[in-house]
Write a protein that holds these residues in place. Structure first.
Motif, short mmCIF file in Angstrom:
data_model
loop_
_atom_site.label_atom_id
_atom_site.label_comp_id
_atom_site.label_asym_id
_atom_site.label_seq_id
_atom_site.Cartn_x
_atom_site.Cartn_y
_atom_site.Cartn_z
N VAL A 1 0.85 -1.21 0.00
CA VAL A 1 0.00 0.00 0.00
C VAL A 1 0.88 1.25 0.00
O VAL A 1 0.72 2.15 -0.85
CB VAL A 1 -0.97 -0.02 1.20
N GLU B 1 10.20 2.87 6.50
CA GLU B 1 9.83 1.49 6.81
C GLU B 1 10.64 1.03 8.02
O GLU B 1 11.86 1.13 8.02
CB GLU B 1 10.10 0.61 5.58
N ARG B 2 9.94 0.51 9.00
CA ARG B 2 10.66 0.18 10.23
C ARG B 2 11.53 -1.08 10.10
O ARG B 2 12.49 -1.25 10.82
CB ARG B 2 9.68 0.08 11.39
N SER C 1 2.48 -7.99 2.88
CA SER C 1 2.40 -7.86 1.42
C SER C 1 3.17 -8.93 0.67
O SER C 1 2.83 -9.27 -0.46
CB SER C 1 2.89 -6.47 0.99
N THR D 1 -1.45 -14.28 -0.44
CA THR D 1 -1.69 -15.27 -1.48
C THR D 1 -1.79 -14.61 -2.86
O THR D 1 -1.51 -15.24 -3.88
CB THR D 1 -3.01 -16.02 -1.17
N LEU E 1 -4.63 -13.13 -4.18
CA LEU E 1 -5.95 -13.14 -4.85
C LEU E 1 -6.48 -11.72 -4.90
O LEU E 1 -6.44 -11.00 -3.90
CB LEU E 1 -6.93 -14.01 -4.06
N VAL F 1 8.90 5.01 12.53
CA VAL F 1 8.34 6.30 12.95
C VAL F 1 7.83 6.18 14.38
O VAL F 1 7.07 5.25 14.70
CB VAL F 1 7.19 6.73 12.00
C1 LIG Z 1 -1.05 -15.18 4.74
C2 LIG Z 1 -1.74 -14.00 4.13
C3 LIG Z 1 -2.44 -14.16 2.94
C4 LIG Z 1 -3.09 -13.07 2.37
N1 LIG Z 1 -3.73 -13.23 1.17
C5 LIG Z 1 -4.33 -12.19 0.57
C6 LIG Z 1 -4.95 -12.33 -0.70
O1 LIG Z 1 -4.98 -13.40 -1.29
N2 LIG Z 1 -5.52 -11.24 -1.25
C7 LIG Z 1 -5.50 -10.01 -0.63
O2 LIG Z 1 -6.02 -9.05 -1.20
N3 LIG Z 1 -4.92 -9.85 0.57
C8 LIG Z 1 -4.33 -10.90 1.18
N4 LIG Z 1 -3.72 -10.72 2.39
C9 LIG Z 1 -3.77 -9.41 3.01
C10 LIG Z 1 -2.71 -8.49 2.38
O3 LIG Z 1 -1.44 -9.11 2.47
C11 LIG Z 1 -2.68 -7.15 3.10
O4 LIG Z 1 -3.96 -6.58 3.09
C12 LIG Z 1 -1.71 -6.17 2.42
O5 LIG Z 1 -0.46 -6.76 2.20
C13 LIG Z 1 -1.57 -4.97 3.31
O6 LIG Z 1 -0.56 -4.18 2.78
P1 LIG Z 1 0.05 -3.03 3.66
O7 LIG Z 1 1.06 -2.33 2.84
O8 LIG Z 1 -1.08 -2.23 4.24
O9 LIG Z 1 0.67 -3.80 4.92
P2 LIG Z 1 2.16 -4.52 5.21
O10 LIG Z 1 2.59 -5.26 4.03
O11 LIG Z 1 1.99 -5.20 6.47
O12 LIG Z 1 3.05 -3.23 5.32
C14 LIG Z 1 2.99 -2.34 6.41
C15 LIG Z 1 4.43 -1.94 6.72
O13 LIG Z 1 4.41 -0.92 7.70
C16 LIG Z 1 5.58 -1.08 8.48
N5 LIG Z 1 5.41 -0.33 9.72
C17 LIG Z 1 4.56 -0.59 10.74
N6 LIG Z 1 4.69 0.35 11.70
C18 LIG Z 1 5.63 1.22 11.27
C19 LIG Z 1 6.21 2.41 11.82
N7 LIG Z 1 5.83 2.89 13.00
N8 LIG Z 1 7.17 3.06 11.12
C20 LIG Z 1 7.58 2.59 9.90
N9 LIG Z 1 7.06 1.47 9.35
C21 LIG Z 1 6.10 0.80 10.01
C22 LIG Z 1 5.68 -2.58 8.67
O14 LIG Z 1 7.00 -2.97 9.04
C23 LIG Z 1 5.24 -3.09 7.32
O15 LIG Z 1 6.35 -3.38 6.47
C24 LIG Z 1 -3.05 -11.79 2.99
C25 LIG Z 1 -2.33 -11.64 4.18
C26 LIG Z 1 -1.67 -12.71 4.73
C27 LIG Z 1 -0.88 -12.50 6.00
#
Ligand SMILES: Cc1cc2nc3c(=O)[nH]c(=O)nc-3n(C[C@H](O)[C@H](O)[C@H](O)COP(=O)(O)OP(=O)(O)OC[C@H]3O[C@@H](n4cnc5c(N)ncnc54)[C@H](O)[C@@H]3O)c2cc1C
Length: 328
Positions: A123, A142-143, A151, A155, A157, A287
């Motif tokens: 995201v 990124e921490r 991410s 999976t 999907l 952060v």
């Molecule tokens: C096993 C599994 C299967 C999944 N399958 C699917 C699927 O098939 N389809 C789908 O749509 N979704 C799926 N998801 C959900 C999907 O992975 C998440 O919704 C998506 O990756 C979220 O992205 P993100 O960037 O918000 O979060 P993340 O990838 O978790 O990234 C957030 C980042 O923020 C960083 N962070 C946190 N706090 C701080 C801070 N204070 N300072 C700096 N950095 C910080 C973290 O270290 C992390 O790297 C799945 C999740 C899992 C665990």
């Protein structure tokens, strides 16, 4: 001896490239961590154009480490330095894209930018990429490591329909609109990065409890009338589509248009594309607070003391987003 030699060169800074060569020549070949010193030296090249004093300071740091070869405690110091050097290295890349992002005075850990994004998951990186395309300067903090959490584990999907979910749902509308833009995004990312994200329109099959059969028929019909291809599958038809399904499952809904990607590759492509467009991705930067003046966000602080002044902050910290919001 080496120290004096290099410092004399750095002191003059007539030719930073010479200094780099000297440092490189004297690096012990067997200690991989010392690669960090090369990054310092590269940073010299960069900073030479801006601030002679900080160049010398950085060179001094590098040389101090070089001198303390055997000490165990030095290892921790080298590790810390290494993290810092990686950031410097990223700054070097950034400098080529954003003229003037660094404040004067050579303090590399005080940055300023238009937008800070907290979180380097899919995201955060995708928002960064899109904002950068609009010409904004963006720093992702990124921490841990970029893509190190959900991410990459996902999976992959891309399946917005939740069986028997609400028909009128603004979140679903957003997901469907976003999904329609996906093929174009994939093409763009693959062209730019050369990473194939394995986007495939494989379709999905979702199991539904048998007692919901009549509700599912009605729900599916409603979507079909809205132009979405969707089919109820039962018994043999279901098993033909998915022979490996356990025999107790007898009812499902199939949505042939729902695609998938290889999540880890997609994450890599998004992060690389953001970087290539000139987003600064800083890892190991947690952060810890968001500063405000009156109602406006003005800066964020990270655990390692980096301060980033900014006009906007976007919290994209995944499962930790609520916690980050509390920092405001
Ligand atoms: C096993 C599994 C299967 C999944 N399958 C699917 C699927 O098939 N389809 C789908 O749509 N979704 C799926 N998801 C959900 C999907 O992975 C998440 O919704 C998506 O990756 C979220 O992205 P993100 O960037 O918000 O979060 P993340 O990838 O978790 O990234 C957030 C980042 O923020 C960083 N962070 C946190 N706090 C701080 C801070 N204070 N300072 C700096 N950095 C910080 C973290 O270290 C992390 O790297 C799945 C999740 C899992 C665990």
């Amino acid at each position: 001896m080496i120290r004096g030699d290099v410092l004399r060169r750095f002191g003059r800074l007539d030719d930073a490239e010479d200094a780099l060569l000297i440092v490189r020549d004297h690096l012990p070949k067997n200690f991989v961590r010392w690669q960090g010193n090369l990054l310092v030296a590269e940073a010299q090249l960069y900073y030479a154009e801006r601030d002679v004093e900080s160049c010398c300071e950085l060179a001094q740091d590098a040389l101090d480490i070089l001198e303390e070869t055997q000490s165990v405690s030095t290892k921790a110091k080298i590790e810390r330095l290494y993290v810092r050097l990686q950031k410097l290295h990223q700054l070097l890349v950034l400098y080529r894209t954003w003229e003037g992002v660094l404040p004067s005075g050579g303090c590399v850990m005080q940055l300023s930018t238009d937008v800070v994004i907290i979180g380097g998951g899919v995201v955060g990186c995708l928002i960064a990429y899109q904002l950068r395309k609009l010409g904004l300067r963006v720093i992702v903090l990124e921490r841990g490591v970029v893509g190190g959490q959900a991410s990459t584990a996902a999976t992959g999907l891309l399946a917005p329909f939740k069986p028997l979910g609400k028909l009128e749902d603004s979140y679903l509308d957003l997901q469907r609109t976003s999904l329609a833009l996906f093929p174009q995004l994939v093409e763009e990312l693959e062209d730019l990065t050369d990473i194939q994200v394995e986007y495939r329109q494989t379709g999905t099959v979702r199991i539904v409890p048998e007692k919901q059969a009549s509700r599912l028929e009605k729900w599916t019909r409603e979507w079909q009338e809205r132009g979405v291809e969707m089919n109820v599958l039962q018994g043999e038809a279901l098993r033909q589509l998915e022979p490996a399904l356990a025999s107790e499952y007898q009812l499902a809904v199939a949505v042939p248009s729902e695609p998938q990607v290889r999540a880890a590759y997609f994450m890599q492509a998004v992060a690389l594309a953001a970087k290539m467009r000139g987003v600064l991705l800083l890892e190991q930067c947690q952060v810890i607070s968001i500063e405000r003046e009156c109602s406006r966000v003005v800066a964020v602080q990270t655990r390692d003391g980096t301060s980033v002044a900014c006009g906007h902050v976007i919290i994209a910290a995944g499962a930790w987003s609520e916690k980050s919001r509390d920092a405001v």
